[in-house]
Design a protein around this motif. Structure first.
Motif, mmCIF file in Angstrom:
data_model
loop_
_atom_site.group_PDB
_atom_site.id
_atom_site.type_symbol
_atom_site.label_atom_id
_atom_site.label_comp_id
_atom_site.label_asym_id
_atom_site.label_seq_id
_atom_site.Cartn_x
_atom_site.Cartn_y
_atom_site.Cartn_z
ATOM 1 N N ARG A 21 10.722 -20.591 -13.553
ATOM 2 C CA ARG A 21 9.316 -20.693 -13.190
ATOM 3 C C ARG A 21 8.821 -19.557 -12.311
ATOM 4 O O ARG A 21 7.627 -19.345 -12.189
ATOM 5 N N GLN A 22 9.707 -18.813 -11.691
ATOM 6 C CA GLN A 22 9.291 -17.681 -10.853
ATOM 7 C C GLN A 22 8.880 -16.479 -11.701
ATOM 8 O O GLN A 22 8.278 -15.543 -11.201
ATOM 9 N N GLY A 23 9.247 -16.469 -12.991
ATOM 10 C CA GLY A 23 8.884 -15.363 -13.878
ATOM 11 C C GLY A 23 9.534 -14.048 -13.518
ATOM 12 O O GLY A 23 8.953 -12.988 -13.720
ATOM 13 N N THR A 24 10.755 -14.102 -12.993
ATOM 14 C CA THR A 24 11.422 -12.876 -12.531
ATOM 15 C C THR A 24 12.721 -12.585 -13.279
ATOM 16 O O THR A 24 13.560 -11.851 -12.786
ATOM 17 N N GLY A 50 19.190 -7.467 -13.437
ATOM 18 C CA GLY A 50 17.784 -7.200 -13.161
ATOM 19 C C GLY A 50 17.006 -8.406 -12.671
ATOM 20 O O GLY A 50 15.906 -8.263 -12.145
ATOM 21 N N ALA A 51 17.540 -9.610 -12.839
ATOM 22 C CA ALA A 51 16.841 -10.822 -12.402
ATOM 23 C C ALA A 51 16.898 -10.937 -10.883
ATOM 24 O O ALA A 51 17.837 -10.468 -10.237
ATOM 25 N N SER A 75 27.774 -12.052 -9.779
ATOM 26 C CA SER A 75 27.559 -10.739 -10.392
ATOM 27 C C SER A 75 28.433 -9.721 -9.662
ATOM 28 O O SER A 75 28.913 -9.980 -8.555
ATOM 29 N N HIS A 76 28.617 -8.568 -10.270
ATOM 30 C CA HIS A 76 29.432 -7.526 -9.638
ATOM 31 C C HIS A 76 28.764 -6.997 -8.374
ATOM 32 O O HIS A 76 29.436 -6.644 -7.405
ATOM 33 N N ALA A 77 27.433 -6.961 -8.395
ATOM 34 C CA ALA A 77 26.672 -6.504 -7.223
ATOM 35 C C ALA A 77 25.321 -7.206 -7.229
ATOM 36 O O ALA A 77 24.812 -7.586 -8.280
ATOM 37 N N ARG A 107 18.093 -8.907 -6.270
ATOM 38 C CA ARG A 107 18.198 -8.413 -7.649
ATOM 39 C C ARG A 107 19.664 -8.293 -8.086
ATOM 40 O O ARG A 107 20.484 -7.728 -7.378
ATOM 41 N N VAL A 108 19.964 -8.844 -9.252
ATOM 42 C CA VAL A 108 21.306 -8.740 -9.833
ATOM 43 C C VAL A 108 21.451 -7.328 -10.383
ATOM 44 O O VAL A 108 20.662 -6.904 -11.227
ATOM 45 N N VAL A 109 22.461 -6.611 -9.886
ATOM 46 C CA VAL A 109 22.636 -5.213 -10.250
ATOM 47 C C VAL A 109 23.757 -5.029 -11.258
ATOM 48 O O VAL A 109 23.646 -4.252 -12.192
#
Length: 127
Positions: A21-24, A50-51, A75-77, A107-109
């Motif tokens: 719902r955040q649209g991100t 990117g999320a 995530s890795h970073a 942000r998931v990198v």
């Protein structure tokens, strides 16, 4: 937050990926929900690269909202959960009051991140 699902609504939305719902960029999958005796929901949340989720709160009309997030795959970073006043926190387990504490996810990198999220609302006790 929407707590009540009819059986038909549940059957048409459960176990299917939906946009958050955040649209991100994150996706969520409803696993289980109920409105009685305690309102609760459970989701599998997928954060692809990117999320992110910006700082926000999740108010409820009546009661105290609690959420337990369990990181199934980090995530890795990036992809770090941020909350100034969690009730309990380790690297993979976060218990917090989303109605009372602003929270976010960076942000998931690298790679993706998966979280099992369980939420419930308790009525305020009479004083």
């Amino acid at each position: 937050m929407r707590w009540f699902y009819s059986t038909r609504q549940y059957l048409t939305t459960a176990f299917r990926w939906q946009k958050g719902r955040q649209g991100t960029g994150y996706d969520k999958m409803l696993l289980l929900t109920a409105s009685w005796p305690v309102r609760f929901d459970s989701y599998l949340i997928r954060y692809p690269e990117g999320a992110e989720i910006p700082p926000h709160t999740d108010p409820v009309a009546v009661g105290r909202h609690y959420r337990l997030n369990i990181v199934l795959k980090a995530s890795h970073a990036g992809g770090e959960f941020v909350c100034a006043t969690p009730l309990f926190a380790t690297r993979r387990i976060k218990l917090f009051r989303p109605d009372a504490c602003e929270h976010s996810v960076t942000r998931v990198v690298g790679g993706s991140r998966y979280v099992l999220s369980l939420g419930w609302v308790l009525k305020k006790s009479a004083a």
